[in-house]
Design a protein around this motif. Structure first.
Motif, PDB file in Angstrom:
ATOM      1  N   LYS A 171       0.827  -1.203   0.000  1.00 64.04           N
ATOM      2  CA  LYS A 171       0.000   0.000   0.000  1.00 64.04           C
ATOM      3  C   LYS A 171       0.864   1.257   0.000  1.00 64.04           C
ATOM      4  O   LYS A 171       1.945   1.285   0.588  1.00 64.04           O
ATOM      5  CB  LYS A 171      -0.920   0.017   1.225  1.00 64.04           C
ATOM      6  N   GLN A 172       0.342   2.293  -0.639  1.00 63.03           N
ATOM      7  CA  GLN A 172       1.024   3.582  -0.617  1.00 63.03           C
ATOM      8  C   GLN A 172       0.988   4.176   0.788  1.00 63.03           C
ATOM      9  O   GLN A 172       1.990   4.657   1.299  1.00 63.03           O
ATOM     10  CB  GLN A 172       0.353   4.544  -1.613  1.00 63.03           C
ATOM     11  N   GLU A 173      -0.179   4.127   1.406  1.00 66.26           N
ATOM     12  CA  GLU A 173      -0.357   4.626   2.766  1.00 66.26           C
ATOM     13  C   GLU A 173      -0.944   3.516   3.620  1.00 66.26           C
ATOM     14  O   GLU A 173      -1.615   2.606   3.122  1.00 66.26           O
ATOM     15  CB  GLU A 173      -1.291   5.849   2.787  1.00 66.26           C
ATOM     16  N   LEU A 174      -0.692   3.574   4.920  1.00 65.21           N
ATOM     17  CA  LEU A 174      -1.129   2.529   5.824  1.00 65.21           C
ATOM     18  C   LEU A 174      -2.640   2.299   5.763  1.00 65.21           C
ATOM     19  O   LEU A 174      -3.100   1.157   5.671  1.00 65.21           O
ATOM     20  CB  LEU A 174      -0.705   2.880   7.256  1.00 65.21           C
ATOM     21  N   ASP A 175      -3.399   3.378   5.822  1.00 64.49           N
ATOM     22  CA  ASP A 175      -4.854   3.248   5.865  1.00 64.49           C
ATOM     23  C   ASP A 175      -5.499   3.403   4.494  1.00 64.49           C
ATOM     24  O   ASP A 175      -6.718   3.432   4.385  1.00 64.49           O
ATOM     25  CB  ASP A 175      -5.445   4.312   6.814  1.00 64.49           C
ATOM     26  N   GLY A 176      -4.691   3.512   3.466  1.00 62.58           N
ATOM     27  CA  GLY A 176      -5.239   3.721   2.136  1.00 62.58           C
ATOM     28  C   GLY A 176      -5.426   2.420   1.373  1.00 62.58           C
ATOM     29  O   GLY A 176      -5.033   1.343   1.804  1.00 62.58           O
ATOM     30  N   GLU A 177      -6.033   2.530   0.217  1.00 61.60           N
ATOM     31  CA  GLU A 177      -6.261   1.381  -0.654  1.00 61.60           C
ATOM     32  C   GLU A 177      -5.373   1.426  -1.889  1.00 61.60           C
ATOM     33  O   GLU A 177      -5.219   0.422  -2.581  1.00 61.60           O
ATOM     34  CB  GLU A 177      -7.734   1.344  -1.086  1.00 61.60           C
ATOM     35  N   ASP A 178      -4.782   2.580  -2.159  1.00 61.90           N
ATOM     36  CA  ASP A 178      -3.965   2.714  -3.362  1.00 61.90           C
ATOM     37  C   ASP A 178      -2.659   1.941  -3.211  1.00 61.90           C
ATOM     38  O   ASP A 178      -2.026   1.970  -2.157  1.00 61.90           O
ATOM     39  CB  ASP A 178      -3.655   4.183  -3.637  1.00 61.90           C
ATOM     40  N   LEU A 231      -0.015  -4.687  18.833  1.00 55.96           N
ATOM     41  CA  LEU A 231      -0.822  -4.021  19.855  1.00 55.96           C
ATOM     42  C   LEU A 231      -1.457  -2.757  19.282  1.00 55.96           C
ATOM     43  O   LEU A 231      -2.151  -2.813  18.280  1.00 55.96           O
ATOM     44  CB  LEU A 231       0.052  -3.735  21.088  1.00 55.96           C
ATOM     45  N   TRP A 232      -1.188  -1.592  19.889  1.00 57.07           N
ATOM     46  CA  TRP A 232      -1.785  -0.350  19.374  1.00 57.07           C
ATOM     47  C   TRP A 232      -1.008   0.230  18.189  1.00 57.07           C
ATOM     48  O   TRP A 232      -1.467   1.156  17.531  1.00 57.07           O
ATOM     49  CB  TRP A 232      -1.844   0.697  20.490  1.00 57.07           C
ATOM     50  N   LEU A 233       0.166  -0.322  17.933  1.00 57.93           N
ATOM     51  CA  LEU A 233       1.015   0.205  16.866  1.00 57.93           C
ATOM     52  C   LEU A 233       0.555  -0.339  15.515  1.00 57.93           C
ATOM     53  O   LEU A 233       0.426  -1.549  15.335  1.00 57.93           O
ATOM     54  CB  LEU A 233       2.474  -0.191  17.121  1.00 57.93           C
ATOM     55  N   GLU A 234       0.320   0.541  14.589  1.00 60.46           N
ATOM     56  CA  GLU A 234      -0.107   0.134  13.251  1.00 60.46           C
ATOM     57  C   GLU A 234       1.060  -0.069  12.297  1.00 60.46           C
ATOM     58  O   GLU A 234       0.901  -0.660  11.233  1.00 60.46           O
ATOM     59  CB  GLU A 234      -1.068   1.182  12.671  1.00 60.46           C
ATOM     60  N   ASP A 235       2.235   0.459  12.669  1.00 57.79           N
ATOM     61  CA  ASP A 235       3.401   0.346  11.795  1.00 57.79           C
ATOM     62  C   ASP A 235       4.665   0.385  12.655  1.00 57.79           C
ATOM     63  O   ASP A 235       5.027   1.425  13.198  1.00 57.79           O
ATOM     64  CB  ASP A 235       3.411   1.495  10.781  1.00 57.79           C
ATOM     65  N   LEU A 236       5.331  -0.769  12.783  1.00 60.46           N
ATOM     66  CA  LEU A 236       6.532  -0.856  13.606  1.00 60.46           C
ATOM     67  C   LEU A 236       7.734  -0.160  12.982  1.00 60.46           C
ATOM     68  O   LEU A 236       8.749   0.042  13.652  1.00 60.46           O
ATOM     69  CB  LEU A 236       6.887  -2.330  13.849  1.00 60.46           C
ATOM     70  N   SER A 237       7.622   0.213  11.717  1.00 62.17           N
ATOM     71  CA  SER A 237       8.761   0.815  11.027  1.00 62.17           C
ATOM     72  C   SER A 237       8.828   2.324  11.199  1.00 62.17           C
ATOM     73  O   SER A 237       9.784   2.956  10.737  1.00 62.17           O
ATOM     74  CB  SER A 237       8.715   0.479   9.531  1.00 62.17           C
ATOM     75  N   VAL A 238       7.837   2.931  11.831  1.00 64.55           N
ATOM     76  CA  VAL A 238       7.830   4.381  12.046  1.00 64.55           C
ATOM     77  C   VAL A 238       7.657   4.661  13.541  1.00 64.55           C
ATOM     78  O   VAL A 238       7.424   3.759  14.346  1.00 64.55           O
ATOM     79  CB  VAL A 238       6.713   5.074  11.241  1.00 64.55           C
ATOM     80  N   MET A 239       7.753   5.909  13.904  1.00 65.11           N
ATOM     81  CA  MET A 239       7.633   6.296  15.301  1.00 65.11           C
ATOM     82  C   MET A 239       6.231   6.003  15.840  1.00 65.11           C
ATOM     83  O   MET A 239       5.253   5.955  15.088  1.00 65.11           O
ATOM     84  CB  MET A 239       7.942   7.792  15.461  1.00 65.11           C
ATOM     85  N   ASP A 240       6.165   5.773  17.141  1.00 61.74           N
ATOM     86  CA  ASP A 240       4.886   5.560  17.816  1.00 61.74           C
ATOM     87  C   ASP A 240       4.100   6.870  17.798  1.00 61.74           C
ATOM     88  O   ASP A 240       4.516   7.858  18.407  1.00 61.74           O
ATOM     89  CB  ASP A 240       5.140   5.117  19.262  1.00 61.74           C
TER      90      ASP A 240
END
Length: 540
Positions: A95-102, A451-460
């Protein structure tokens, strides 16, 4: 040396490392474009996309110039009939963005940015020319798709030269793979020998990107030869001098965070690697293959592999034994490689990157436990010597040389190593830095949840992980008695150290902060166990 001072040492080392790293990361300035640069690059202004070669028969034919779309399970590709270049590549599984569909777009050609994969035939009888322009191909369809139950897909573009020779430019794609076989099938129906060579290049707009101090990722080109396994060649390098390397095999690539595109010519052929900077702020890195003679009334095939996708070490190694080096772990690669393998092993078991990081932390802390125990034992012995050291300081305080001599005699007599508390801390630093690069370069962690983190590769985004890490550091400090000899200034610095680390770690990838937090929790447990044992021995 006391553990309190070791915390300060860690902070200074970390800050120094990231400041050095930021300084050393190559910047990508926009160089001034001049006619002389174009001439030195071997590029003619009539068609600055094509490497300079001998005159060619770049005949044209009247065909539709509608963009050709190719869709597989991995790609959506757009191919320009003029030259048969890939001008758009979307990676459908990213995905281009975490919450996106593109999907993530790696190659594209817009008004403000160009990043394309180009290939052609140049030379005496080539169909692409720096003077006459590019061959314009025809295709049976403008839409191609890899359907269910189909493992491979060939997309054929055709070109008919005025002299009667015909050409097929074939893109061969395979399900589940990000590499594309690009082939030219030359059918020489004339009574003369045809001579040409294939070239492939990656063209990208030169951009100057802002660098994050904690995540200074590289964007630019790289290459490999028989003499140089892997070397970066920045946009600034291109502006200063053109790359000109002759090699057997080799490859050229454009790198960015998590993703790479690369041309990999045949490993058993002589190739020339080159770069150029042309008007319009475009940079090229490419290769020119060996000259091929196609006899009259015969057929020949020239091909190369094109990779467009994530930095998947297994897939990259399958194309070239050195292409996996584009996953750049820095100067500690020798330590990062085994850490990455351990991380991948744990992830294959628990199927969660956060849990895998925790297991790696437990493994590292377990292996370092003997040194950790020695560290706390040394600290305890040093604390017992504090009254004697204070007495020596009062006696020889004005004579530093004599003070140093009597201190060393005391350490030798008591069998105490004053540096014993430092070694485990210093040993953890390269492990920490190596893991930092593993997490930074592992595309698998991109958009990985925990857990609450949606992306471990970026800052919390909620700063919870850095706050927990700061609390754990505060608890560790409370478990360690403050030495009587520590001056008030040092005490103040130690008191503020957890807060300083919290601010510092806010910008770190959440996966790395998770490693440090779990490491602190394990260290707290180890301290409690070791201190209880030392109390029984009367050392604490």
């Amino acid at each position: 040396m006391e553990s309190q001072r070791n915390l300060l040492l860690i902070g200074l080392l970390l800050v120094s490392f990231f400041l050095w790293q930021q300084w050393s990361v190559e910047q990508n300035p926009q160089p001034a474009q001049t006619a002389s640069v174009e001439q030195q690059s071997g590029i003619d202004s009539a068609s600055s996309d094509v490497p300079m070669a001998d005159s060619s028969i770049a005949d044209t034919q009247t065909v539709s110039k509608e963009i050709i779309t190719v869709v597989t399970d991995q790609f959506e590709l757009h191919i320009d009939p003029t030259g048969g270049d890939i001008v758009y590549a979307a990676l459908l599984t990213h995905k281009q963005e975490l919450d996106g569909e593109d999907p993530f777009v790696l190659l594209e050609q817009t008004d403000g940015f160009t990043y394309t994969a180009q290939s052609g035939l140049i030379g005496r009888d080539g169909i692409d020319s720096s003077v006459n322009g590019r061959a314009v191909f025809a295709s049976e369809k403008t839409q191609y798709q890899l359907v269910d139950g189909q493992d491979t897909l060939d997309v054929d573009l055709t070109y008919q030269a005025a002299n009667g020779a015909s050409y097929i430019k074939r893109f061969s794609l395979t399900r589940g793979q990000h590499d594309i076989k690009v082939s030219y099938i030359i059918n020489n129906t004339t009574d003369k020998s045809l001579q040409m060579q294939m070239y492939g290049q990656l063209k990208q707009s030169i951009s100057s990107e802002s660098k994050n101090l904690m995540m200074p990722t590289y964007r630019g080109s790289a290459f490999s030869t028989t003499d140089t396994r892997y070397e970066k060649y920045t946009f600034e390098d291109m502006a200063k001098a053109n790359l000109d390397k002759q090699t057997l095999g080799g490859w050229v690539a454009m790198l960015q965070h998590y993703f790479v595109s690369a041309w990999v010519p045949p490993a058993n052929e002589q190739n020339k690697l080159f770069t150029s900077v042309v008007s319009g702020g475009l940079s090229n890195i490419g290769y020119r293959g060996s000259l091929v003679d196609v006899a009259p009334n015969s057929q020949a095939t020239i091909s190369a592999d094109l990779f467009i996708g994530p930095k998947d070490q297994k897939a990259l190694s399958a194309l070239s034994e050195t292409l996996n080096l584009t996953v750049d772990y820095g100067f500690l690669w020798w330590l990062a490689v085994p850490i990455n393998k351990v991380l991948m092993f744990f992830q294959s078991i628990v199927i969660n990157w956060g849990l895998a990081i925790i297991l790696v932390t437990l493994t590292v802390r377990g292996l370092l436990y003997p040194l950790t125990k020695a560290q706390y034992t040394s600290m305890a012995k040093m604390r017992q010597l504090q009254p004697k050291l204070q007495e020596l300081k009062e006696r020889y305080g004005e004579d530093r040389q004599k003070m140093g001599q009597v201190m060393m005699e005391l350490y030798k007599k008591e069998k105490v190593n004053p540096m014993g508390g430092c070694f485990p801390i210093l040993l953890q630093m390269p492990i920490f830095i190596a893991l930092y690069w593993v997490l930074l370069e592992s595309v698998d962690l991109r958009h990985a949840e925990f857990l609450w983190l949606e992306d471990l590769s970026v800052m919390d985004p909620y700063f919870i992980m850095p706050a927990l890490m700061g609390i754990s550091m505060y608890v560790m400090q409370k478990l360690q008695p403050t030495p009587a000899t520590m001056d008030p200034m040092q005490q103040k610095m130690m008191q503020w150290m957890p807060m300083i680390f919290v601010v510092f770690f806010i910008w770190f990838p959440a996966g790395l902060v998770l490693y440090w937090l779990v490491g602190n929790l394990v260290a707290i447990a180890q301290q409690l166990i070791i201190y209880r044992g030392l109390e029984k021995k009367g050392l604490k």
